[in-house]
Scaffold this motif. Structure first.
Motif, mmCIF file in Angstrom:
data_model
loop_
_atom_site.group_PDB
_atom_site.id
_atom_site.type_symbol
_atom_site.label_atom_id
_atom_site.label_comp_id
_atom_site.label_asym_id
_atom_site.label_seq_id
_atom_site.Cartn_x
_atom_site.Cartn_y
_atom_site.Cartn_z
ATOM 1 N N ASP A 7 127.918 -118.329 31.898
ATOM 2 C CA ASP A 7 128.777 -119.467 33.182
ATOM 3 C C ASP A 7 128.379 -118.936 34.629
ATOM 4 O O ASP A 7 127.591 -118.187 34.646
ATOM 5 C CB ASP A 7 130.508 -118.691 33.922
ATOM 6 N N ILE A 8 128.478 -120.168 35.200
ATOM 7 C CA ILE A 8 127.680 -120.438 36.386
ATOM 8 C C ILE A 8 128.444 -120.775 37.761
ATOM 9 O O ILE A 8 129.529 -121.833 37.646
ATOM 10 C CB ILE A 8 126.528 -121.073 36.841
ATOM 11 N N ARG A 9 128.912 -120.368 38.548
ATOM 12 C CA ARG A 9 129.441 -120.694 39.823
ATOM 13 C C ARG A 9 129.491 -120.231 41.054
ATOM 14 O O ARG A 9 129.042 -119.005 41.621
ATOM 15 C CB ARG A 9 131.006 -119.762 39.203
ATOM 16 N N GLY A 10 129.108 -121.242 41.776
ATOM 17 C CA GLY A 10 128.505 -121.236 43.207
ATOM 18 C C GLY A 10 127.031 -119.734 43.312
ATOM 19 O O GLY A 10 126.406 -120.742 42.160
ATOM 20 N N ASP A 11 127.150 -118.976 43.731
ATOM 21 C CA ASP A 11 125.436 -118.267 44.345
ATOM 22 C C ASP A 11 125.653 -117.067 42.961
ATOM 23 O O ASP A 11 124.502 -116.542 42.862
ATOM 24 C CB ASP A 11 125.325 -117.403 45.626
ATOM 25 N N TYR A 12 125.774 -117.273 42.114
ATOM 26 C CA TYR A 12 126.500 -116.401 41.205
ATOM 27 C C TYR A 12 126.836 -116.319 39.399
ATOM 28 O O TYR A 12 126.983 -117.324 39.203
ATOM 29 C CB TYR A 12 127.393 -115.273 41.055
ATOM 30 N N ALA A 13 125.445 -116.230 38.652
ATOM 31 C CA ALA A 13 125.560 -116.244 37.280
ATOM 32 C C ALA A 13 126.206 -114.810 36.407
ATOM 33 O O ALA A 13 126.607 -114.205 36.884
ATOM 34 C CB ALA A 13 124.303 -116.566 36.544
ATOM 35 N N TYR A 14 127.237 -115.469 36.113
ATOM 36 C CA TYR A 14 127.703 -114.216 34.524
ATOM 37 C C TYR A 14 126.970 -114.508 33.399
ATOM 38 O O TYR A 14 127.053 -115.650 32.219
ATOM 39 C CB TYR A 14 129.373 -114.694 33.850
ATOM 40 N N VAL A 15 126.308 -112.903 33.211
ATOM 41 C CA VAL A 15 125.719 -112.946 31.792
ATOM 42 C C VAL A 15 126.521 -112.069 31.049
ATOM 43 O O VAL A 15 126.677 -111.112 31.337
ATOM 44 C CB VAL A 15 124.718 -112.424 32.207
ATOM 45 N N LYS A 16 126.015 -112.570 29.807
ATOM 46 C CA LYS A 16 126.540 -111.333 28.511
ATOM 47 C C LYS A 16 125.776 -110.901 27.719
ATOM 48 O O LYS A 16 124.553 -111.311 27.029
ATOM 49 C CB LYS A 16 127.601 -112.239 27.500
ATOM 50 N N TYR A 17 125.476 -109.741 27.834
ATOM 51 C CA TYR A 17 124.442 -109.144 27.373
ATOM 52 C C TYR A 17 125.153 -108.798 26.136
ATOM 53 O O TYR A 17 126.194 -108.061 25.547
ATOM 54 C CB TYR A 17 124.302 -107.297 28.081
ATOM 55 N N GLU A 18 123.914 -108.610 25.009
ATOM 56 C CA GLU A 18 123.947 -108.803 23.115
ATOM 57 C C GLU A 18 124.470 -107.352 22.822
ATOM 58 O O GLU A 18 125.277 -107.713 21.657
ATOM 59 C CB GLU A 18 122.765 -109.716 22.747
ATOM 60 N N ASP A 19 123.752 -106.243 23.819
ATOM 61 C CA ASP A 19 124.006 -105.180 22.445
ATOM 62 C C ASP A 19 124.918 -104.595 23.190
ATOM 63 O O ASP A 19 126.253 -103.860 21.993
ATOM 64 C CB ASP A 19 122.630 -104.839 23.095
ATOM 65 N N THR A 20 125.707 -104.617 23.735
ATOM 66 C CA THR A 20 126.955 -104.010 24.362
ATOM 67 C C THR A 20 128.227 -105.170 24.975
ATOM 68 O O THR A 20 129.573 -104.748 24.276
ATOM 69 C CB THR A 20 126.455 -103.332 25.600
ATOM 70 N N GLY A 21 127.522 -105.928 25.020
ATOM 71 C CA GLY A 21 129.357 -107.297 24.705
ATOM 72 C C GLY A 21 129.737 -107.084 26.584
ATOM 73 O O GLY A 21 130.731 -107.748 26.817
ATOM 74 N N VAL A 22 129.106 -106.289 27.415
ATOM 75 C CA VAL A 22 129.370 -106.323 28.258
ATOM 76 C C VAL A 22 129.168 -107.422 29.535
ATOM 77 O O VAL A 22 128.333 -108.047 29.571
ATOM 78 C CB VAL A 22 128.977 -105.468 29.185
ATOM 79 N N VAL A 23 129.939 -108.489 30.127
ATOM 80 C CA VAL A 23 129.581 -109.010 30.958
ATOM 81 C C VAL A 23 129.720 -108.641 32.643
ATOM 82 O O VAL A 23 130.377 -107.821 33.078
ATOM 83 C CB VAL A 23 130.736 -110.717 31.361
ATOM 84 N N SER A 24 128.875 -109.691 33.039
ATOM 85 C CA SER A 24 127.856 -108.856 34.449
ATOM 86 C C SER A 24 128.076 -110.178 35.393
ATOM 87 O O SER A 24 127.297 -111.207 34.669
ATOM 88 C CB SER A 24 127.027 -108.243 34.618
ATOM 89 N N GLU A 25 127.779 -110.072 36.377
ATOM 90 C CA GLU A 25 127.647 -110.517 37.382
ATOM 91 C C GLU A 25 126.231 -110.166 37.703
ATOM 92 O O GLU A 25 126.061 -109.827 38.759
ATOM 93 C CB GLU A 25 128.589 -110.888 38.617
#
Length: 51
Positions: A7-25
């Motif tokens: 997802d992309i919202r404004g100045d930030y993208a949300y990325v999901k790491y494949e090995d852990t499944g963690v979503v980070s801004e």
């Protein structure tokens, strides 16, 4: 480590790491120019690269 932009919202993208499944801004300024939702990235040596 590989991640995918979910997802992309404004100045930030949300990325999901494949090995852990963690979503980070992540600030768009830290990502390669022209990234879009669904792109797969490699995070290595504190840099993102489109793969």
């Amino acid at each position: 480590m590989y991640c995918r932009i979910i997802d992309i919202r404004g100045d930030y993208a949300y990325v999901k790491y494949e090995d852990t499944g963690v979503v980070s801004e992540v600030a768009i300024a830290l990502l390669p120019f022209g990234v879009d939702v669904g792109d797969r990235l490699l995070f290595q040596n504190y840099e993102f690269q489109i793969v």
